[in-house]
Design an enzyme around this catalytic site. Structure first.
Site, PDB file in Angstrom:
ATOM      1  CG  ASP A 130      -2.050  -0.951   1.143  1.00 58.74           C
ATOM      2  OD1 ASP A 130      -2.263  -1.497   0.049  1.00 58.74           O
ATOM      3  OD2 ASP A 130      -2.718  -1.163   2.165  1.00 58.74           O
ATOM      4  CE  LYS A 216     -12.019   7.460 -23.243  1.00 62.19           C
ATOM      5  NZ  LYS A 216     -11.409   6.184 -23.584  1.00 62.19           N
TER       6      LYS A 216
HETATM    7  O1  F6P Z   1      -1.250  -5.402   3.250  1.00 60.31           O
HETATM    8  C1  F6P Z   1      -2.110  -4.390   2.892  1.00 60.31           C
HETATM    9  C2  F6P Z   1      -3.372  -4.968   2.315  1.00 60.31           C
HETATM   10  O2  F6P Z   1      -3.090  -5.741   1.174  1.00 60.31           O
HETATM   11  C3  F6P Z   1      -4.413  -3.925   1.989  1.00 60.31           C
HETATM   12  O3  F6P Z   1      -4.251  -3.316   0.752  1.00 60.31           O
HETATM   13  C4  F6P Z   1      -5.671  -4.750   2.075  1.00 60.31           C
HETATM   14  O4  F6P Z   1      -6.783  -3.952   2.369  1.00 60.31           O
HETATM   15  C5  F6P Z   1      -5.384  -5.690   3.194  1.00 60.31           C
HETATM   16  O5  F6P Z   1      -3.987  -5.833   3.247  1.00 60.31           O
HETATM   17  C6  F6P Z   1      -6.019  -7.032   3.025  1.00 60.31           C
HETATM   18  O6  F6P Z   1      -5.777  -7.781   4.159  1.00 60.31           O
HETATM   19  P1  F6P Z   1      -6.069  -9.330   4.286  1.00 60.31           P
HETATM   20  O7  F6P Z   1      -5.035 -10.048   3.484  1.00 60.31           O
HETATM   21  O8  F6P Z   1      -5.970  -9.596   5.731  1.00 60.31           O
HETATM   22  O9  F6P Z   1      -7.423  -9.555   3.695  1.00 60.31           O
END
Ligand code: F6P
Length: 321
Positions: A130, A216
């Site tokens: 993230d 488009k």
């Molecule tokens: O590690 C960050 C992240 O991938 C976020 O983007 C996402 O919302 C979250 O983890 C998902 O978490 P989990 O794998 O616990 O569902």
């Protein structure tokens, strides 16, 4: 007190590049005559004494692997005083002098609390797809995840153009629109919905209808999962424009895969920087490569809401659409 033994763990969501970071921490520590204990499943492993000595060969063959050989988890128990006390008991029992924590802002919040309570020196290596660690240009794994999502968007573009359709593509990012913005920009997408800003769906529908009038016919709108669901946005677009839409959720595909050259390079540099920082007596900080220079960011700062170029990226996407 001279440092003799360090513990290393990965915590929170895994990110491609965690393995090369572990490799760098272990090999740099060993070359500086430190012992290294791998702590499995993050804070949970510290609470439950899931530790194992890591040697040079123990981190062979992982430089090109996604995920983390140390496993990872999110521990509710570590948020409690009792959990932290148990973790501290493990630190004492195994003679761990300091910790390297590889993770994102949630991991650093936990490390900061632990430091305040027990003063165990801890240095963080920012790793999260993230890119949500404040004061850090870019986290390990973000580049790989963006490339993975972008490859999917490119594929979707082919079918969107051929069938003249509107696609709404959901990418990861619970609290952060970073992946969505980078993917929307790199993929030439026509709209992006992120948690950081309001999205004008009416205007987008208006643009789609007007765009169709001048030929488009295909559109890709990227949605960060923390802002809305692709399904909802797609349904609303169909409602407002009477045009056919398709929703795609990329999901955890974005978290896996071989770390990109950039993610590996960053992981290897930051792995060594973390070990050197601990040897220098640093604690309660994350290592970062900012503007090409190593820096240390206080956990207190790193865990704040990330300040990044949201408006710039939005304006660039808008201008280039
Ligand atoms: O590690 C960050 C992240 O991938 C976020 O983007 C996402 O919302 C979250 O983890 C998902 O978490 P989990 O794998 O616990 O569902």
């Amino acid at each position: 007190m001279a440092l003799k033994k360090i513990g290393v763990m990965t915590t929170g969501g895994d990110a491609p590049g965690m393995n090369p970071a572990i490799r760098a921490v272990v090999r740099c520590a060993l070359s500086r005559k430190l012992e290294v204990l791998g702590i499995f499943r993050g804070w949970w492993g510290l609470i439950n004494e899931e530790v194992k000595v890591l040697d040079h060969r123990g981190v062979s063959g992982i430089i090109n692997q996604g995920g983390t050989i140390l496993k990872t988890a999110r521990s509710r128990e570590f948020k409690t005083a009792k959990g932290q006390e148990r973790a501290f008991n493990t630190i004492k029992k195994f003679g761990i002098d300091a910790l390297v924590v590889i993770g994102g802002n949630g991991s650093f919040s936990a490390a900061h609390e632990f430091y305040k309570r027990y003063k165990v020196p801890c240095v963080g290596i920012p790793a999260s797809i993230d890119n949500d660690v404040n004061g850090v240009d870019v986290t390990i794994g973000a580049d790989t995840a963006i490339n993975t999502a972008l490859a999917a968007i490119d594929n979707i573009r082919d079918t969107a153009t051929s069938m003249e359709r509107i696609f709404v593509v959901e990418v990861m990012g619970r609290d952060s629109g970073y992946i969505a913005l980078k993917v929307a920009l790199g993929g030439g997408c026509e709209g992006v919905v992120i948690p950081e800003r309001k999205f004008d769906l009416e205007k987008t529908c208006h643009d789609i209808v007007n765009g169709n009038l001048i030929g488009k016919m295909s559109w890709i709108i990227v949605v960060a999962e923390g802002a809305a669901s692709a399904k909802d946005i797609a349904e609303k677009i169909t409602e407002m424009t009477s045009l056919e839409t398709r929703a795609v959720v990329l999901g955890h595909v974005q978290r896996g895969g071989r770390p990109s050259a950039f993610s590996r390079d960053l992981a290897l540099r930051l792995g060594r920087a973390a070990v050197e920082s601990l040897i220098d007596g640093q604690a309660d900080k994350a290592v970062a490569l900012n503007g090409g220079k190593f820096s240390l960011v206080d956990f207190e700062v790193a865990i704040q809401k990330k300040d990044f170029e949201v408006d710039y990226l939005l304006s660039l996407i808008k201008e280039l659409t």
